[in-house]
Design a protein around this motif. Structure first.
Motif, PDB file in Angstrom:
ATOM      1  N   ASP A   1      -8.891   0.827  -9.039  1.00 12.65           N
ATOM      2  CA  ASP A   1      -9.917   1.479  -8.717  1.00 12.65           C
ATOM      3  C   ASP A   1      -9.865   2.999  -8.177  1.00 12.65           C
ATOM      4  O   ASP A   1     -10.605   4.024  -8.473  1.00 12.65           O
ATOM      5  CB  ASP A   1     -11.069   0.858  -7.941  1.00 12.65           C
ATOM      6  N   VAL A   2      -9.114   2.955  -7.068  1.00 14.86           N
ATOM      7  CA  VAL A   2      -8.914   4.143  -6.309  1.00 14.86           C
ATOM      8  C   VAL A   2      -7.429   5.032  -6.752  1.00 14.86           C
ATOM      9  O   VAL A   2      -7.499   6.118  -6.747  1.00 14.86           O
ATOM     10  CB  VAL A   2      -8.992   3.701  -4.652  1.00 14.86           C
ATOM     11  N   LEU A   3      -6.522   4.325  -7.123  1.00 15.75           N
ATOM     12  CA  LEU A   3      -5.139   5.024  -7.446  1.00 15.75           C
ATOM     13  C   LEU A   3      -4.924   4.850  -8.748  1.00 15.75           C
ATOM     14  O   LEU A   3      -3.700   5.726  -9.154  1.00 15.75           O
ATOM     15  CB  LEU A   3      -4.071   4.024  -6.748  1.00 15.75           C
TER      16      LEU A   3
ATOM     17  N   HIS B   1      -7.872  -2.112  -5.115  1.00 10.90           N
ATOM     18  CA  HIS B   1      -7.645  -0.630  -4.622  1.00 10.90           C
ATOM     19  C   HIS B   1      -6.924   0.238  -5.498  1.00 10.90           C
ATOM     20  O   HIS B   1      -7.370   1.310  -5.895  1.00 10.90           O
ATOM     21  CB  HIS B   1      -7.123  -0.717  -3.057  1.00 10.90           C
TER      22      HIS B   1
ATOM     23  N   ARG C   1       1.014  -1.260  -0.011  1.00 11.72           N
ATOM     24  CA  ARG C   1       0.118   0.192   0.028  1.00 11.72           C
ATOM     25  C   ARG C   1       0.851   1.117  -0.128  1.00 11.72           C
ATOM     26  O   ARG C   1       0.666   2.168  -0.682  1.00 11.72           O
ATOM     27  CB  ARG C   1      -0.881   0.060   1.204  1.00 11.72           C
TER      28      ARG C   1
ATOM     29  N   GLU D   1       0.764   3.917  -3.133  1.00  9.69           N
ATOM     30  CA  GLU D   1       0.155   5.316  -2.596  1.00  9.69           C
ATOM     31  C   GLU D   1       1.428   6.340  -3.215  1.00  9.69           C
ATOM     32  O   GLU D   1       1.076   7.333  -3.812  1.00  9.69           O
ATOM     33  CB  GLU D   1      -0.141   5.445  -1.272  1.00  9.69           C
TER      34      GLU D   1
END
Length: 335
Positions: free
Chosen positions: A118-120, A115, A78, A82
């Motif tokens: 979809d998010v990053l 994740h 993660r 990020e």
């Protein structure tokens, strides 16, 4: 010959948290030291090598490190994703990213892939060729492949040190990485992954190891050595589903085999920077740029347009030279 602004699908990032994690465990990349890295040094290299966009990934040993538990690997994945996503968000014209996932922890790998995509806004995921000795056709990894197939994901396969001792004086990137890429690709085909999941686009590093050279050995012998009911043509068809990057593989001996085997549109530019220093990039770029037997438009396709088909958001973007990115932080070497 004039070349377009390249899309580099094999460019690495060295997030500080990842470099620190390797250093704390005394790890490197298969006997290859982890180099210093910064966003500004990446941009400088790209400007000099004619690269518009680098699709960044963490290299071997990935994020599930020897001696750490699944929870630590999830946290590291993660943090790495990020960090890289922020860089790509700041300069989407110059950087993309393949998200790291903590295999062999399959449930966590699926969750992190979802994740990241979809998010990053990841451009795909990077998988090491083996996860602590387990290859990518392992039946336990099926749920990950099913999720990636459902999302029509790009999957970048980077070699890792195979589960055997290094040859004395021979770091894994010099020889063993080529072997391990070939090994996991064949494992994916013989275990039916490439047949069951036709929507994933799997990119093999370094020209696919020696897969293009040995593909007909594999397809011709599979019915004899593996399964008499297996069809040689079907094995060959699945082998041809792979994409290949040119990192450290654009040479007078490798390019003819690669271009003869790969399907149209399946060869992509790669640099392997900074683990392959810039002088290595120049060395292989010279062969790529002077290769005498390209079909019309083939050189431009390798440099850019084949990648645009996999990364539509990059179509038409050429990057802006000499623009700053991030804070210029340099990650310390991990030794």
């Amino acid at each position: 010959m004039n070349f377009p602004a390249r899309i580099d699908v094999h460019q690495h990032i060295v997030p500080p948290v990842w470099a620190d994690a390797l250093a704390a465990r005394g790890l490197d990349s298969g006997g290859w030291a982890v180099p210093a890295w910064s966003a500004n040094s990446a941009l400088a290299m790209m400007d000099q090598q004619g690269i518009a966009t680098g699709v960044l990934s963490v290299t071997a040993p990935g994020v599930h490190l020897d001696g750490e538990g699944d929870a630590d690997a999830r946290d590291l994945a993660r943090a790495v994703n990020e960090y890289t996503a922020e860089l790509a968000k700041d300069r989407p014209d110059r950087f993309g990213h393949f998200a790291s996932v903590p295999l062999p922890d399959v449930d966590a790998a699926v969750a992190e892939a979802v994740h990241a995509l979809d998010v990053l806004a990841a451009d795909g995921v990077v998988l090491m060729s083996n996860a602590h000795g387990r290859y990518l056709g392992d039946p336990d990894f099926e749920t990950l492949w099913a999720e990636l197939d459902r999302r029509h994901a790009n999957v970048f396969v980077h070699p890792a040190q195979p589960p055997m001792p290094l040859l004395p004086g021979t770091p894994a990137p010099l020889a063993d990485f080529v072997f391990d890429t070939t090994r996991t690709a064949l494992n994916l085909v013989l275990n039916g992954v490439m047949n069951r999941y036709p929507n994933v686009r799997v990119i093999l590093s370094h020209g696919g190891g020696f897969l293009p050279y040995a593909a007909y050995r594999f397809s011709g012998l599979a019915p004899l050595a593996v399964d008499p009911d297996r069809d040689s043509d079907a094995v060959l068809r699945d082998l041809k589903r792979f994409y290949f990057d040119t990192a450290l593989s654009a040479s007078p001996s490798a390019l003819p085999a690669l271009l003869a085997f790969a399907e149209p549109g399946h060869v992509l530019y790669g640099s392997d920077w900074p683990f392959a220093p810039q002088e290595a990039g120049t060395y292989y770029n010279t062969y790529l740029e002077t290769y005498p037997d390209y079909a019309p438009g083939q050189a431009d396709a390798i440099n850019r347009t084949n990648a645009e088909a996999l990364f539509p958001r990059l179509a038409g973007r050429t990057g802006t030279a000499n623009a700053p990115a991030g804070d210029g932080h340099t990650a310390p070497p991990g030794r």
